[in-house]
Design a protein around this motif. Structure first.
Motif, PDB file in Angstrom:
ATOM      1  N   ILE A  48       0.872  -1.183   0.000  1.00 39.04           N
ATOM      2  CA  ILE A  48       0.000   0.000   0.000  1.00 39.04           C
ATOM      3  C   ILE A  48       0.907   1.230   0.000  1.00 39.04           C
ATOM      4  N   PRO A  49       1.048   1.891  -1.147  1.00 39.23           N
ATOM      5  CA  PRO A  49       1.991   3.020  -1.188  1.00 39.23           C
ATOM      6  C   PRO A  49       1.575   4.172  -0.277  1.00 39.23           C
ATOM      7  N   TRP A  61       4.313  -8.626  -5.405  1.00 40.13           N
ATOM      8  CA  TRP A  61       3.623  -7.519  -4.734  1.00 40.13           C
ATOM      9  C   TRP A  61       2.237  -7.339  -5.320  1.00 40.13           C
ATOM     10  N   ASP A  62       1.256  -7.245  -4.464  1.00 36.01           N
ATOM     11  CA  ASP A  62      -0.089  -6.876  -4.916  1.00 36.01           C
ATOM     12  C   ASP A  62      -0.286  -5.414  -4.502  1.00 36.01           C
ATOM     13  N   VAL A  63      -0.092  -4.506  -5.452  1.00 37.86           N
ATOM     14  CA  VAL A  63      -0.140  -3.073  -5.121  1.00 37.86           C
ATOM     15  C   VAL A  63      -1.590  -2.628  -4.977  1.00 37.86           C
ATOM     16  N   GLN A  64      -1.906  -2.055  -3.844  1.00 36.96           N
ATOM     17  CA  GLN A  64      -3.275  -1.612  -3.553  1.00 36.96           C
ATOM     18  C   GLN A  64      -3.249  -0.158  -3.105  1.00 36.96           C
ATOM     19  N   PRO A  90     -11.567   6.054   1.502  1.00 35.66           N
ATOM     20  CA  PRO A  90     -10.106   5.931   1.510  1.00 35.66           C
ATOM     21  C   PRO A  90      -9.630   4.486   1.714  1.00 35.66           C
ATOM     22  N   LEU A  91     -10.559   3.619   2.133  1.00 34.07           N
ATOM     23  CA  LEU A  91     -10.165   2.219   2.367  1.00 34.07           C
ATOM     24  C   LEU A  91     -11.130   1.286   1.646  1.00 34.07           C
ATOM     25  N   PRO A  92     -10.942   1.133   0.322  1.00 30.52           N
ATOM     26  CA  PRO A  92     -11.846   0.249  -0.423  1.00 30.52           C
ATOM     27  C   PRO A  92     -11.703  -1.194   0.078  1.00 30.52           C
ATOM     28  N   ASP A  93     -12.788  -1.943  -0.034  1.00 30.50           N
ATOM     29  CA  ASP A  93     -12.814  -3.344   0.408  1.00 30.50           C
ATOM     30  C   ASP A  93     -11.685  -4.186  -0.191  1.00 30.50           C
ATOM     31  N   ARG A  94     -11.343  -3.870  -1.459  1.00 26.29           N
ATOM     32  CA  ARG A  94     -10.327  -4.676  -2.146  1.00 26.29           C
ATOM     33  C   ARG A  94      -9.003  -4.684  -1.375  1.00 26.29           C
ATOM     34  N   VAL A  95      -8.725  -3.603  -0.613  1.00 26.35           N
ATOM     35  CA  VAL A  95      -7.461  -3.539   0.144  1.00 26.35           C
ATOM     36  C   VAL A  95      -7.489  -4.592   1.249  1.00 26.35           C
ATOM     37  N   LYS A 138       3.179  -1.080   4.169  1.00 24.54           N
ATOM     38  CA  LYS A 138       2.283   0.064   3.964  1.00 24.54           C
ATOM     39  C   LYS A 138       3.000   1.389   4.160  1.00 24.54           C
ATOM     40  N   GLY A 139       2.771   2.317   3.238  1.00 31.13           N
ATOM     41  CA  GLY A 139       3.210   3.691   3.438  1.00 31.13           C
ATOM     42  C   GLY A 139       2.184   4.412   4.298  1.00 31.13           C
TER      43      GLY A 139
END
Ligand code: NAD
Length: 359
Positions: free
Chosen positions: A8-9, A34-37, A50-55, A67-68
């Motif tokens: 999570i950038p 890496w699964d970039v979300q 700001p926090l979609p379910d996919r994350v 996570k950044g």
């Protein structure tokens, strides 16, 4: 086999430092898919949250994330993504080491502390009553009836739940951590004299659980005194066990003790999932300028490598950070240098390869 990790950038300096960490992890040779979300401000604009379910679904699949930082706007209706992630995934323990690093000027030379912060309860549980709301009017009535206390009509209120169950697991986590890592003492920070039924419960539960760990010293200290001790005699402290709010505040203090927020890593751990992230926030004042120090997230990535069973790679990254900092020619502005985030990442990536080649 490659490990799967959610990346999570984040916001602000997040994407810059996350890319730096990815580069250093790649230099270890450990294979990661890496699964970039994306999460945070950028996706709020397009998706409304700001926090979609996919994350969350991604972390539930990979079980591990790097996570950044993510911005939390002040005073709006938005729940903090950081707090939400910790609660949704039940990441009840934050582990935040603060260790002196070579060549980094700081008040004390040999700081070696670990903050263990309870991550899901306390004033961060999200039980909030807005000023002048119907809920607050009902709370005022209830508190008047039950306790004979008058909450001012123009007050907002936040409730501070601390449970025996939540405390027990973090206490056992802290003592197990101390035992596993050759630590000698756990100091519990509290304000049990004032908040008898929340901090008091935390303290008494910690004292009771500590009896199962006769090999680790148990110490209790009021939070204000603990803050004082940290800045005058940090050598008397070892592992700090703190409820959520105090843990948040003293983590930044401990980062300051060892040279700044750019150097302080962290892990959020639960029974099932682990999210590794620096202590620092999204630093909007320096975002997008290539000024951010990537060391904190790189050290967080080293903790992640340990967690993935890649201890040699984790050690290699920590060794590389120390040697890059000791050499001192490549440093970001917060450390008194003029190197960019990318240059610093490159120096640590090179040192990582060298450290692992010589091990
Ligand atoms: P911050 O940690 O972002 O910044 C505080 C100061 O430290 C700033 O001067 C910043 O420039 C400096 N700094 C931070 N990280 C640095 C780095 N890697 N290199 C060099 N300098 C660095 O704290 P803040 O300004 O209070 O918070 C900004 C935003 O971040 C807020 O919205 C806050 O809610 C959020 N935040 C998020 C997290 C998280 O995602 N876990 C943690 C803390 C704060």
């Amino acid at each position: 086999m490659a490990h799967r990790v959610t990346l999570i950038p984040g916001d602000g300096i997040g994407p810059e430092v996350a890319e730096a960490a990815r580069r250093v992890v790649e230099a270890t040779g450990v294979e990661i898919n890496w699964d970039v979300q994306e999460a945070g401000a950028a996706v709020t604009r397009t998706g409304g949250t700001p926090l979609p379910d996919r994350v969350l679904r991604s972390i539930e699949t990979t079980r591990t994330a790097l996570k950044g930082p993510i911005t939390t706007p002040v005073g709006t209706g938005f729940r903090s993504v950081n707090v939400a992630l910790r609660q949704e995934l039940d990441l009840f323990a934050a582990v935040r080491p603060a260790q002196s690093l070579p060549g980094i000027p700081s008040r004390f030379a040999d700081v070696d502390l670990v903050v263990i912060r309870e991550n899901t309860e306390d004033l961060y549980a999200g039980i909030e009553f807005m000023v002048a709301s119907n809920q607050l009017a009902r709370l005022r009535e209830l508190v008047r009836d039950l306790l004979g206390i008058e909450i001012p009509w123009d007050a907002g209120a936040t409730v501070k739940p601390i449970s025996v169950t939540g405390t027990r697991r973090i206490v056992r986590f802290a003592f197990d951590f101390a035992r596993r890592n050759g630590r000698e003492k756990v100091t519990v920070g509290h304000k049990a004299n004032i908040m008898r039924y929340s901090d008091g419960l935390f303290l008494f539960t910690a004292a009771a659980e500590s009896a199962s760990y006769p090999d680790i010293e148990f110490e209790e200290c009021q939070i204000d005194e603990l803050a004082y001790r940290l800045v005058v005699e940090p050598e008397t402290l070892d592992v700090l066990l703190l409820p959520n709010l105090y843990g948040d505040i003293l983590s930044d203090l401990c980062a300051g003790l060892v040279g700044g927020l750019g150097l302080a890593p962290g892990a959020n751990l639960g029974w099932e999932y682990a999210v590794f992230e620096p202590v620092h926030g999204s630093a909007p004042d320096i975002a997008g300028k290539g000024l951010a120090n990537p060391t904190a997230i790189i050290l967080s990535a080293a903790m992640m490598l340990d967690h993935l069973g890649e201890a040699e790679a984790g050690r290699g990254v920590r060794k590389a950070v120390r040697s890059a900092l000791a050499q001192g020619d490549v440093r970001t502005r917060d450390l008194g240098g003029s190197a960019s985030t990318e240059e610093m990442a490159e120096a640590i990536a090179r040192a990582t390869k060298a450290a692992l080649a010589s091990s």
